[in-house]
Design a protein around this motif. Structure first.
Motif, PDB file in Angstrom:
ATOM      1  N   ALA A   1     -40.067  18.299  -8.426  1.00 56.93           N
ATOM      2  CA  ALA A   1     -41.196  18.493  -9.343  1.00 56.93           C
ATOM      3  C   ALA A   1     -41.640  19.953  -9.420  1.00 56.93           C
ATOM      4  CB  ALA A   1     -42.373  17.615  -8.908  1.00 56.93           C
ATOM      5  N   GLU A   2     -41.230  20.767  -8.444  1.00 53.11           N
ATOM      6  CA  GLU A   2     -41.580  22.188  -8.431  1.00 53.11           C
ATOM      7  C   GLU A   2     -40.564  23.047  -9.192  1.00 53.11           C
ATOM      8  OE1 GLU A   2     -43.718  23.393  -4.471  1.00 53.11           O
ATOM      9  OE2 GLU A   2     -42.092  21.971  -3.982  1.00 53.11           O
TER      10      GLU A   2
ATOM     11  N   SER B   1     -44.615  36.589   4.907  1.00 52.28           N
ATOM     12  CA  SER B   1     -44.967  36.410   6.308  1.00 52.28           C
ATOM     13  C   SER B   1     -44.160  37.403   7.123  1.00 52.28           C
ATOM     14  CB  SER B   1     -44.638  34.987   6.762  1.00 52.28           C
ATOM     15  OG  SER B   1     -44.950  34.814   8.119  1.00 52.28           O
ATOM     16  N   ALA B   2     -44.675  37.769   8.255  1.00 50.53           N
ATOM     17  CA  ALA B   2     -43.933  38.687   9.120  1.00 50.53           C
ATOM     18  C   ALA B   2     -42.979  37.941  10.033  1.00 50.53           C
ATOM     19  CB  ALA B   2     -44.904  39.517   9.957  1.00 50.53           C
ATOM     20  N   THR B   3     -43.040  36.613  10.006  1.00 52.92           N
ATOM     21  CA  THR B   3     -42.183  35.824  10.888  1.00 52.92           C
ATOM     22  C   THR B   3     -41.283  34.898  10.084  1.00 52.92           C
ATOM     23  OG1 THR B   3     -43.897  34.136  11.100  1.00 52.92           O
ATOM     24  CG2 THR B   3     -43.866  35.878  12.767  1.00 52.92           C
ATOM     25  N   GLU B   4     -40.246  34.441  10.726  1.00 52.72           N
ATOM     26  CA  GLU B   4     -39.240  33.590  10.080  1.00 52.72           C
ATOM     27  C   GLU B   4     -39.826  32.255   9.646  1.00 52.72           C
ATOM     28  OE1 GLU B   4     -36.490  31.828  12.855  1.00 52.72           O
ATOM     29  OE2 GLU B   4     -34.966  31.740  11.325  1.00 52.72           O
ATOM     30  N   PHE B   5     -39.362  31.773   8.492  1.00 49.36           N
ATOM     31  CA  PHE B   5     -39.585  30.390   8.122  1.00 49.36           C
ATOM     32  C   PHE B   5     -38.484  29.954   7.170  1.00 49.36           C
ATOM     33  CE2 PHE B   5     -42.271  32.661   5.038  1.00 49.36           C
ATOM     34  CZ  PHE B   5     -41.869  32.110   3.830  1.00 49.36           C
ATOM     35  N   VAL B   6     -38.351  28.647   7.036  1.00 50.17           N
ATOM     36  CA  VAL B   6     -37.288  28.041   6.236  1.00 50.17           C
ATOM     37  C   VAL B   6     -37.886  27.404   4.994  1.00 50.17           C
ATOM     38  CG1 VAL B   6     -35.509  26.241   6.208  1.00 50.17           C
ATOM     39  CG2 VAL B   6     -35.929  27.547   8.296  1.00 50.17           C
ATOM     40  N   SER B   7     -37.220  27.592   3.860  1.00 48.46           N
ATOM     41  CA  SER B   7     -37.528  26.857   2.632  1.00 48.46           C
ATOM     42  C   SER B   7     -36.350  25.927   2.384  1.00 48.46           C
ATOM     43  CB  SER B   7     -37.684  27.818   1.446  1.00 48.46           C
ATOM     44  OG  SER B   7     -38.780  28.688   1.648  1.00 48.46           O
ATOM     45  N   THR B   8     -36.618  24.624   2.267  1.00 48.12           N
ATOM     46  CA  THR B   8     -35.555  23.636   2.073  1.00 48.12           C
ATOM     47  C   THR B   8     -35.541  23.177   0.625  1.00 48.12           C
ATOM     48  OG1 THR B   8     -35.801  22.895   4.363  1.00 48.12           O
ATOM     49  CG2 THR B   8     -34.621  21.429   2.847  1.00 48.12           C
ATOM     50  N   LEU B   9     -34.381  23.304   0.004  1.00 49.17           N
ATOM     51  CA  LEU B   9     -34.216  22.880  -1.386  1.00 49.17           C
ATOM     52  C   LEU B   9     -34.213  21.361  -1.491  1.00 49.17           C
ATOM     53  CD1 LEU B   9     -31.323  25.351  -2.253  1.00 49.17           C
ATOM     54  CD2 LEU B   9     -33.685  25.478  -3.100  1.00 49.17           C
TER      55      LEU B   9
ATOM     56  N   GLY C   1     -30.345  20.999 -13.766  1.00 53.99           N
ATOM     57  CA  GLY C   1     -31.475  21.665 -14.393  1.00 53.99           C
ATOM     58  C   GLY C   1     -32.514  22.223 -13.444  1.00 53.99           C
ATOM     59  N   LEU C   2     -32.464  21.843 -12.169  1.00 54.22           N
ATOM     60  CA  LEU C   2     -33.432  22.401 -11.230  1.00 54.22           C
ATOM     61  C   LEU C   2     -33.197  23.899 -11.086  1.00 54.22           C
ATOM     62  CD1 LEU C   2     -33.509  19.778  -8.327  1.00 54.22           C
ATOM     63  CD2 LEU C   2     -35.086  20.012 -10.260  1.00 54.22           C
ATOM     64  N   HIS C   3     -34.275  24.653 -10.999  1.00 55.77           N
ATOM     65  CA  HIS C   3     -34.130  26.094 -10.778  1.00 55.77           C
ATOM     66  C   HIS C   3     -35.359  26.636 -10.070  1.00 55.77           C
ATOM     67  CE1 HIS C   3     -36.643  27.212 -14.335  1.00 55.77           C
ATOM     68  NE2 HIS C   3     -36.235  26.028 -14.737  1.00 55.77           N
ATOM     69  N   PHE C   4     -35.115  27.601  -9.192  1.00 57.25           N
ATOM     70  CA  PHE C   4     -36.157  28.202  -8.368  1.00 57.25           C
ATOM     71  C   PHE C   4     -35.856  29.681  -8.193  1.00 57.25           C
ATOM     72  CE2 PHE C   4     -35.482  23.831  -6.949  1.00 57.25           C
ATOM     73  CZ  PHE C   4     -36.748  23.295  -7.152  1.00 57.25           C
ATOM     74  N   THR C   5     -36.915  30.461  -7.969  1.00 57.08           N
ATOM     75  CA  THR C   5     -36.777  31.877  -7.674  1.00 57.08           C
ATOM     76  C   THR C   5     -37.525  32.173  -6.381  1.00 57.08           C
ATOM     77  OG1 THR C   5     -36.659  32.426 -10.033  1.00 57.08           O
ATOM     78  CG2 THR C   5     -37.190  34.228  -8.528  1.00 57.08           C
ATOM     79  N   PHE C   6     -36.907  32.979  -5.532  1.00 56.10           N
ATOM     80  CA  PHE C   6     -37.513  33.405  -4.269  1.00 56.10           C
ATOM     81  C   PHE C   6     -37.583  34.927  -4.282  1.00 56.10           C
ATOM     82  CE2 PHE C   6     -35.502  29.372  -3.613  1.00 56.10           C
ATOM     83  CZ  PHE C   6     -36.393  28.667  -2.824  1.00 56.10           C
ATOM     84  N   ILE C   7     -38.781  35.466  -4.033  1.00 53.80           N
ATOM     85  CA  ILE C   7     -38.990  36.912  -4.033  1.00 53.80           C
ATOM     86  C   ILE C   7     -39.681  37.301  -2.732  1.00 53.80           C
ATOM     87  CG2 ILE C   7     -40.128  38.865  -5.170  1.00 53.80           C
ATOM     88  CD1 ILE C   7     -39.991  37.252  -7.796  1.00 53.80           C
ATOM     89  N   VAL C   8     -39.167  38.340  -2.086  1.00 51.16           N
ATOM     90  CA  VAL C   8     -39.801  38.857  -0.878  1.00 51.16           C
ATOM     91  C   VAL C   8     -41.044  39.644  -1.281  1.00 51.16           C
ATOM     92  CG1 VAL C   8     -39.552  40.417   1.095  1.00 51.16           C
ATOM     93  CG2 VAL C   8     -37.628  38.968   0.403  1.00 51.16           C
TER      94      VAL C   8
END
Length: 131
Positions: free
Chosen positions: A19-20, A29-37, A43-50
């Protein structure tokens, strides 16, 4: 005219839902984390920006169930040869290498995730098979 904000500042582990789709995730964040697809769907699409360079660990974007279905191409504005991947499950914004503004766009055809990345240096974003 309607407006829907499709941005999210992410500072901790994030399990993304279908739905996102269309969202832009600002990794901050200054520390590690995980984003799970989510599971693949055409048709799903996402953008990740630091938006805050990782410090101490890397940001990662992973497939659900560790499926090795990321096909990636990475370009470096420094002109260095970028990373590629054809059967990967993890995208890393590498600690000590990724900087503010580095980004990955992901598009799904229902079978694979196609990743297109741009970073300041070639080592800033990598595609790997973790499992």
């Amino acid at each position: 005219i309607s407006y829907r904000d499709l941005t999210e500042v992410v500072t901790a582990t994030n399990v993304i839902t279908a739905a996102e789709s269309g969202s832009v995730f600002f990794l901050s964040s200054a520390t590690e984390f995980v984003s799970t697809l989510p599971a693949v769907a055409a048709g799903l699409h996402f953008t990740f920006i630091v938006s805050a360079a990782p410090s101490g660990a890397s940001y990662t974007v992973v497939t659900d169930s560790s499926a090795n279905i990321i096909v990636g191409k990475q370009n470096s504005v420094a002109g260095d040869a970028g990373d590629t991947g054809s059967t990967d499950d993890t995208i890393s914004f590498v600690d000590g290498q990724a900087v503010k503004g580095d980004k990955v766009e992901l598009w799904c055809d229902g079978t694979n995730w196609y990743a297109y990345a741009i970073s300041s240096v070639a080592a800033g974003i990598t595609f790997t098979t973790a499992s």
